[in-house]
Design a protein around this motif. Structure first.
Motif, PDB file in Angstrom:
ATOM      1  N   VAL A  46     -12.253  42.301 -24.261  1.00  0.00           N
ATOM      2  CA  VAL A  46     -12.441  42.600 -22.839  1.00  0.00           C
ATOM      3  C   VAL A  46     -13.331  41.522 -22.229  1.00  0.00           C
ATOM      4  N   GLN A  47     -12.927  41.014 -21.062  1.00  0.00           N
ATOM      5  CA  GLN A  47     -13.645  39.909 -20.437  1.00  0.00           C
ATOM      6  C   GLN A  47     -14.420  40.311 -19.190  1.00  0.00           C
ATOM      7  N   VAL A  48     -14.039  41.418 -18.580  1.00  0.00           N
ATOM      8  CA  VAL A  48     -14.723  41.871 -17.366  1.00  0.00           C
ATOM      9  C   VAL A  48     -14.699  43.396 -17.337  1.00  0.00           C
ATOM     10  N   LYS A  49     -15.711  43.986 -16.761  1.00  0.00           N
ATOM     11  CA  LYS A  49     -15.800  45.442 -16.743  1.00  0.00           C
ATOM     12  C   LYS A  49     -15.115  46.028 -15.516  1.00  0.00           C
ATOM     13  N   CYS A  50     -14.304  47.059 -15.757  1.00  0.00           N
ATOM     14  CA  CYS A  50     -13.740  47.877 -14.681  1.00  0.00           C
ATOM     15  C   CYS A  50     -14.273  49.286 -14.874  1.00  0.00           C
ATOM     16  N   ASN A  51     -14.954  49.808 -13.886  1.00  0.00           N
ATOM     17  CA  ASN A  51     -15.587  51.129 -14.012  1.00  0.00           C
ATOM     18  C   ASN A  51     -14.587  52.276 -13.872  1.00  0.00           C
ATOM     19  N   ASN A  52     -13.527  52.049 -13.111  1.00  0.00           N
ATOM     20  CA  ASN A  52     -12.558  53.118 -12.846  1.00  0.00           C
ATOM     21  C   ASN A  52     -11.154  52.637 -13.199  1.00  0.00           C
ATOM     22  N   ILE A  53     -10.731  52.949 -14.408  1.00  0.00           N
ATOM     23  CA  ILE A  53      -9.389  52.594 -14.853  1.00  0.00           C
ATOM     24  C   ILE A  53      -8.501  53.828 -14.707  1.00  0.00           C
ATOM     25  N   VAL A  54      -7.405  53.677 -13.984  1.00  0.00           N
ATOM     26  CA  VAL A  54      -6.504  54.808 -13.755  1.00  0.00           C
ATOM     27  C   VAL A  54      -5.136  54.499 -14.358  1.00  0.00           C
ATOM     28  N   ARG A  55      -4.540  55.530 -14.918  1.00  0.00           N
ATOM     29  CA  ARG A  55      -3.227  55.397 -15.538  1.00  0.00           C
ATOM     30  C   ARG A  55      -2.159  55.681 -14.492  1.00  0.00           C
ATOM     31  N   MET A  56      -1.232  54.746 -14.328  1.00  0.00           N
ATOM     32  CA  MET A  56      -0.121  54.931 -13.411  1.00  0.00           C
ATOM     33  C   MET A  56       1.157  55.099 -14.227  1.00  0.00           C
ATOM     34  N   GLY A  57       1.738  56.287 -14.184  1.00  0.00           N
ATOM     35  CA  GLY A  57       2.949  56.552 -14.942  1.00  0.00           C
ATOM     36  C   GLY A  57       2.671  57.291 -16.236  1.00  0.00           C
ATOM     37  N   LYS A  58       3.588  57.176 -17.167  1.00  0.00           N
ATOM     38  CA  LYS A  58       3.494  57.914 -18.424  1.00  0.00           C
ATOM     39  C   LYS A  58       2.224  57.566 -19.197  1.00  0.00           C
ATOM     40  N   ALA A  59       1.794  58.515 -20.026  1.00  0.00           N
ATOM     41  CA  ALA A  59       0.642  58.256 -20.879  1.00  0.00           C
ATOM     42  C   ALA A  59       0.993  57.288 -22.000  1.00  0.00           C
ATOM     43  N   ASP A  60       2.276  57.267 -22.388  1.00  0.00           N
ATOM     44  CA  ASP A  60       2.696  56.352 -23.447  1.00  0.00           C
ATOM     45  C   ASP A  60       3.456  55.188 -22.833  1.00  0.00           C
ATOM     46  N   ASP A  61       4.418  54.653 -23.543  1.00  0.00           N
ATOM     47  CA  ASP A  61       5.156  53.482 -23.086  1.00  0.00           C
ATOM     48  C   ASP A  61       5.835  53.757 -21.749  1.00  0.00           C
TER      49      ASP A  61
END
Length: 306
Positions: A95-110
């Protein structure tokens, strides 16, 4: 006689050790590789003109801990295959930079992808998103258009659908991404990112997110995307890089592929993108010939920091 036999045994032992040492040295040496466009298959014969250190944050809560140098911009190398492989896998898992709020768009898997929802990176209307590689899975496109209200242009030349509007915000194009404009033997229409943007009237429109899952096409299309300047106004870039895809006969990506992958990643880094999340595709897991279990495909989630 016993003394003679002992001396003969010692000589044979030393000879065997010497032979093993020579063979071991030969196996671990890397022959200087001279890349041609055919061997590299990366759409950019020259590559970056110089080697630059690439800072890497191993702990995103700290400002800077260490520095990793990608030297793959040189057209030849004396590093061993195993050293280049280690450099590649270390880079794509960092990881090169911090993101405080990562949100999943779409399916949890592939099929789903992670987006950085921090204020400085969050898409704001009016907004534009490009999504390359659908494969009849609309979960990402549906979710991201609903959350942010952006127009999403979805591309996939392999789907048996003509151009159409899936909704008021999602627009499908039977068109694929490549390093040049052409129609391949399968009848798929392909174009560069710059060409697609011009065709759709988006050459001067900022793109908030580009998602690219194109099964190795990134290896040829990405260098052109950088050199043409088509990524200059893109805020977030998420894509899967395929360094090894065959499960049947390719036990390890060869040195040329690792060199090409590092060169590609360096071009993206120099363009201003930093990794805020890396995900190992579980379907690409394999026992590396160099010891550890590794993954041949990584989903890299990036934001532009400059």
């Amino acid at each position: 006689m016993r003394i003679l036999n002992s001396r003969i045994l010692i000589v044979l032992t030393l000879t065997t050790l010497a032979i093993l040492l020579v063979v071991s040295t030969w196996l671990n040496e890397t022959v200087v590789i001279q890349y041609s466009e055919k061997e590299c298959d990366c759409g950019n014969k020259n590559g970056p003109s110089a080697t630059h250190g690439v800072p890497v944050l191993r702990n995103p809560n700290q400002t800077m801990l260490t520095e990793q140098t990608l030297q793959s911009s040189n057209l030849s190398t004396k590093k061993t295959w195993s050293e280049i492989a280690e450099e590649y896998h270390t880079y794509v898992n960092t990881v090169q930079v911090k993101c405080n709020n990562i949100v999943r768009m779409g399916k949890a898997d592939d099929g789903g992808w992670d987006i950085c929802d921090d204020e400085q990176y969050r898409p704001k209307q009016p907004c534009l998103i490009y999504s390359f590689g659908i494969n009849n899975d609309w979960s990402f496109d549906d979710a991201v258009s609903k959350k942010y209200g952006c127009h999403v242009h979805a591309f996939d030349p392999s789907m048996k659908q003509d151009d159409h509007n899936r909704s008021d915000l999602i627009h499908f194009h039977k068109l694929g991404l490549a390093e040049r404009e052409y129609t391949n033997p399968q009848g798929w229409r392909l174009n560069t990112l710059a060409g697609i943007r011009k065709q759709l009237g988006h050459s001067q429109t900022e793109i908030q997110i580009i998602k690219m899952d194109t099964d190795k096409a990134e290896l040829t299309s990405l260098p052109e995307m950088v050199t043409s300047g088509a990524l200059k106004d893109v805020s977030q870039f998420v894509f899967e890089i395929h360094i090894r895809v065959s499960q049947s006969f390719e036990t390890e990506a060869d040195l040329a592929k690792y060199e090409m992958g590092l060169r590609l990643l360096k071009q993206v880094y120099d363009e201003g993108f930093r990794i805020f999340k890396s995900h190992q595709n579980p379907w690409s897991k394999y026992p590396s010939r160099f010891g550890p279990v590794r993954y041949g495909c990584h989903e890299l989630h990036m934001v532009r920091v400059k």
